[in-house]
Design an enzyme around this catalytic site. Structure first.
Site, PDB file in Angstrom:
ATOM      1  N   GLU A   1       0.882  -1.175   0.000  1.00 51.20           N
ATOM      2  CA  GLU A   1       0.000   0.000   0.000  1.00 51.20           C
ATOM      3  C   GLU A   1       0.918   1.224   0.000  1.00 51.20           C
ATOM      4  O   GLU A   1       1.466   1.591   1.027  1.00 51.20           O
ATOM      5  CB  GLU A   1      -0.896  -0.003   1.251  1.00 51.20           C
ATOM      6  CG  GLU A   1      -1.899  -1.141   1.297  1.00 51.20           C
ATOM      7  CD  GLU A   1      -3.102  -0.922   0.381  1.00 51.20           C
ATOM      8  OE1 GLU A   1      -3.338   0.230  -0.038  1.00 51.20           O
ATOM      9  OE2 GLU A   1      -3.792  -1.910   0.078  1.00 51.20           O
TER      10      GLU A   1
ATOM     11  N   CYS B   1      -1.995   9.537   2.492  1.00 56.94           N
ATOM     12  CA  CYS B   1      -1.568   8.927   1.220  1.00 56.94           C
ATOM     13  C   CYS B   1      -2.499   9.289   0.075  1.00 56.94           C
ATOM     14  O   CYS B   1      -2.068   9.406  -1.058  1.00 56.94           O
ATOM     15  CB  CYS B   1      -1.479   7.419   1.367  1.00 56.94           C
ATOM     16  SG  CYS B   1      -3.010   6.674   1.931  1.00 56.94           S
TER      17      CYS B   1
HETATM   18  P1  NAD Z   1       8.284   4.607   4.846  1.00 51.36           P
HETATM   19  O1  NAD Z   1       8.276   3.788   3.618  1.00 51.36           O
HETATM   20  O2  NAD Z   1       9.453   5.444   5.142  1.00 51.36           O
HETATM   21  O3  NAD Z   1       8.088   3.654   6.151  1.00 51.36           O
HETATM   22  C1  NAD Z   1       7.090   2.659   6.258  1.00 51.36           C
HETATM   23  C2  NAD Z   1       7.577   1.534   7.160  1.00 51.36           C
HETATM   24  O4  NAD Z   1       8.769   0.975   6.616  1.00 51.36           O
HETATM   25  C3  NAD Z   1       7.914   1.974   8.579  1.00 51.36           C
HETATM   26  O5  NAD Z   1       7.502   0.988   9.499  1.00 51.36           O
HETATM   27  C4  NAD Z   1       9.432   2.085   8.558  1.00 51.36           C
HETATM   28  O6  NAD Z   1       9.997   1.810   9.818  1.00 51.36           O
HETATM   29  C5  NAD Z   1       9.826   1.023   7.549  1.00 51.36           C
HETATM   30  N1  NAD Z   1      11.063   1.354   6.834  1.00 51.36           N
HETATM   31  C6  NAD Z   1      11.576   2.583   6.557  1.00 51.36           C
HETATM   32  N2  NAD Z   1      12.737   2.490   5.867  1.00 51.36           N
HETATM   33  C7  NAD Z   1      12.971   1.158   5.709  1.00 51.36           C
HETATM   34  C8  NAD Z   1      14.004   0.411   5.082  1.00 51.36           C
HETATM   35  N3  NAD Z   1      15.046   1.007   4.462  1.00 51.36           N
HETATM   36  N4  NAD Z   1      13.941  -0.943   5.102  1.00 51.36           N
HETATM   37  C9  NAD Z   1      12.888  -1.566   5.687  1.00 51.36           C
HETATM   38  N5  NAD Z   1      11.893  -0.904   6.307  1.00 51.36           N
HETATM   39  C10 NAD Z   1      11.914   0.444   6.317  1.00 51.36           C
HETATM   40  O7  NAD Z   1       6.941   5.451   4.785  1.00 51.36           O
HETATM   41  P2  NAD Z   1       6.470   6.607   5.765  1.00 51.36           P
HETATM   42  O8  NAD Z   1       7.335   7.806   5.574  1.00 51.36           O
HETATM   43  O9  NAD Z   1       6.307   6.066   7.136  1.00 51.36           O
HETATM   44  O10 NAD Z   1       5.013   6.907   5.193  1.00 51.36           O
HETATM   45  C11 NAD Z   1       4.759   7.784   4.154  1.00 51.36           C
HETATM   46  C12 NAD Z   1       4.512   7.061   2.845  1.00 51.36           C
HETATM   47  O11 NAD Z   1       3.546   6.042   3.027  1.00 51.36           O
HETATM   48  C13 NAD Z   1       3.944   7.977   1.768  1.00 51.36           C
HETATM   49  O12 NAD Z   1       4.495   7.677   0.536  1.00 51.36           O
HETATM   50  C14 NAD Z   1       2.460   7.634   1.772  1.00 51.36           C
HETATM   51  O13 NAD Z   1       1.789   7.935   0.591  1.00 51.36           O
HETATM   52  C15 NAD Z   1       2.505   6.176   2.052  1.00 51.36           C
HETATM   53  N6  NAD Z   1       1.253   5.715   2.627  1.00 51.36           N
HETATM   54  C16 NAD Z   1       0.449   4.891   1.908  1.00 51.36           C
HETATM   55  C17 NAD Z   1      -0.766   4.490   2.423  1.00 51.36           C
HETATM   56  C18 NAD Z   1      -1.683   3.587   1.665  1.00 51.36           C
HETATM   57  O14 NAD Z   1      -2.630   3.090   2.271  1.00 51.36           O
HETATM   58  N7  NAD Z   1      -1.490   3.361   0.389  1.00 51.36           N
HETATM   59  C19 NAD Z   1      -1.156   4.930   3.690  1.00 51.36           C
HETATM   60  C20 NAD Z   1      -0.304   5.781   4.391  1.00 51.36           C
HETATM   61  C21 NAD Z   1       0.902   6.148   3.858  1.00 51.36           C
END
Ligand code: NAD
Length: 456
Positions: free
Chosen positions: A209, A243
């Site tokens: 997602e 998002c």
């Molecule tokens: P992110 O990808 O930085 O982090 C998401 C998760 O991944 C967190 O638990 C984080 O700890 C982990 N993570 C971060 N870096 C990692 C790595 N290198 N290796 C493994 N795991 C890692 O996202 P964010 O900044 O927390 O959230 C914002 C993003 O999420 C935006 O792009 C937003 O659009 C998207 N989002 C999508 C939805 C949806 O339902 N489609 C909902 C909310 C947010």
């Protein structure tokens, strides 16, 4: 606690088959709901501390939706869990066919910081309903909410069944080195790629997602005032850190002035004139994101807003008259309260702008013109969206929610969540009463002629 050890405990527990009975799953969902009710005040407080979400906004977007979803599952799960009988083609005579929904096994849920409670718990409902054991990895950027989730889950469920693991990059890496039976990831496209790569090592199925740039198109025959109201609503919930928030507007130049006037009016109506000091207006999650969003404001044609407060990490809702399409603001997901407005003279231009970018997670079309509605729905690919509204499509149990292309794969909400967390095991049960020789070797020419008659 060592991650491999937790997985071993969970694997052993899964093999007892206790998580699979309908009774068990229904009881765990009830326990989850009770735990959330008990922790409601703490969750609201944590969301206030992490993102300055007001009580009402936090309840509506993070907790209310979850109660609604659990209630729905409690009502529907007995039916969904039933073995589903399906018709069997005549060529298999005599036989019966049925589908069994079985849990994948050990599920991993990785959640982001923007709706830190809802996005960790909503998939958990499906994982429980499906009969899986679960590891939840919430975001380290919303530490208060993550702490409450951890406390609530560890007081309610045994480690061998559901466990929250906290941590940053190092822990994320360690988790992804393990073998899971299902990974449900919500977050950015860049981390989504890392997750999918890790999953590929074990051919673990994934739901991703993700995010992206979700456009709102306003045509000249739209109800402009209502369009402005609903765009501002969807954009400024959680101050744009959503998002599916409208990322930019494409507006017919004939109604641009009118739209902008209404957008400004609704910003003021919803949040007042002194927004930076409005305690009901959420803040940006951290300094890194605050600075990232401020960069979008450099040398831009600001129509409204533009001010910010470094101490409180708040940024005013900001409308930008966007002329250049190659600016970084039109290349990256904004994820903040900044809204570029691009005018078009022909709808084809608007479609071209959308198609030059990755497939959006959401698209919002404001129009009263059925033909335009058809053109957009049939010619533009995106995750999902609304006609004449924003973001509310995700609060509808009967609409699977997910992305397309770079905005994600797979979908959830309502029955789609249950389906996501269960494997559909297809069974054909054959009778021993009759056995047609035709299907068995030798496959001579006579059989070829018969097959040709059957399959035309
Ligand atoms: P992110 O990808 O930085 O982090 C998401 C998760 O991944 C967190 O638990 C984080 O700890 C982990 N993570 C971060 N870096 C990692 C790595 N290198 N290796 C493994 N795991 C890692 O996202 P964010 O900044 O927390 O959230 C914002 C993003 O999420 C935006 O792009 C937003 O659009 C998207 N989002 C999508 C939805 C949806 O339902 N489609 C909902 C909310 C947010």
């Amino acid at each position: 606690m060592d991650i491999a050890y937790v997985l071993k405990l969970q694997n052993d527990y899964f093999e007892t088959h206790e998580t699979k009975s309908l009774n068990f799953r229904m009881n765990q969902l009830k326990l989850l709901k009770k735990a959330i009710q008990e922790y409601e005040t703490e969750i609201l407080l944590a969301l206030k501390m992490d993102l300055n979400k007001s009580k009402s906004e936090a309840f509506l977007t993070e907790i209310g939706l979850i109660y609604d979803e659990i209630n729905y599952f409690l009502k529907k799960l007995p039916k969904w869990s039933k073995v589903k009988k399906v018709r069997t083609p005549f060529v298999h005579f005599i036989a019966k066919s049925y589908i069994v929904s079985e849990p994948f096994g050990q599920a991993l849920i990785m959640a982001p910081w923007n709706y830190p409670f809802q996005l960790a718990i909503s998939p958990l409902i499906g994982a429980i309903a499906g009969g899986n054991t679960v590891i939840i990895k919430p975001s380290e950027y919303a530490p208060h909410t993550t702490d409450v989730i951890d406390k609530m889950i560890s007081e309610t469920f045994d480690v061998k069944y559901i466990k929250v693991i906290q941590g940053g990059l190092e822990i994320n890496k360690q988790i992804l080195e393990q073998k899971f039976d299902y990974i449900f990831f919500t977050g950015s496209a860049s981390v989504g790629k890392i997750v999918m790569q890790a999953a590929a090592k074990n051919l673990t199925p994934v739901t991703l997602e993700l995010g992206g740039k979700s456009p709102a198109i306003v045509t000249k025959d739209a109800n402009i005032k209502l369009a402005a109201k609903r765009i501002i609503y969807g954009k400024l919930i959680n101050t744009g850190q959503t998002c599916v928030a409208p990322d930019y507007i494409l507006v017919d130049q004939a109604v641009k002035y009118q739209l902008v006037t209404h957008l400004v009016n609704f910003i003021k109506k919803f949040y007042g004139d002194d927004i930076l000091n409005n305690d009901l207006y959420p803040r940006i999650i951290n300094e890194k994101h605050f600075e990232r969003i401020l960069k979008y404001l450099d040398q831009k044609e600001i129509i409204y807003g533009g001010k910010s407060n470094q101490e409180t990490l708040k940024i005013e809702p900001t409308l930008i008259d966007q002329r250049k399409l190659d600016d970084s603001i039109m290349q990256e997901e904004i994820f903040g309260p900044v809204l570029p407005i691009i005018e078009y003279t022909d709808l084809k231009e608007a479609i071209k702008i959308i198609k030059e970018r990755q497939k959006p997670l959401a698209l919002y079309l404001f129009t009263d013109n059925k033909q335009i509605e058809k053109t957009i729905i049939n010619n533009v690919s995106f995750g999902g969206g609304c006609i004449n509204d924003t973001i509310v499509h995700l609060a509808t149990k009967n609409l699977p929610f997910g992305g397309a292309g770079e905005s994600g794969m797979g979908a959830y909400h309502g029955k789609a969540t249950y389906d996501t967390f269960t494997h559909k095991k297809s069974i054909l049960k054959k009778s021993n009463l009759v056995d047609f020789e035709l299907r068995y070797p030798p496959f001579g020419d006579r059989k070829y002629k018969v097959f040709k008659k059957f399959f035309k």
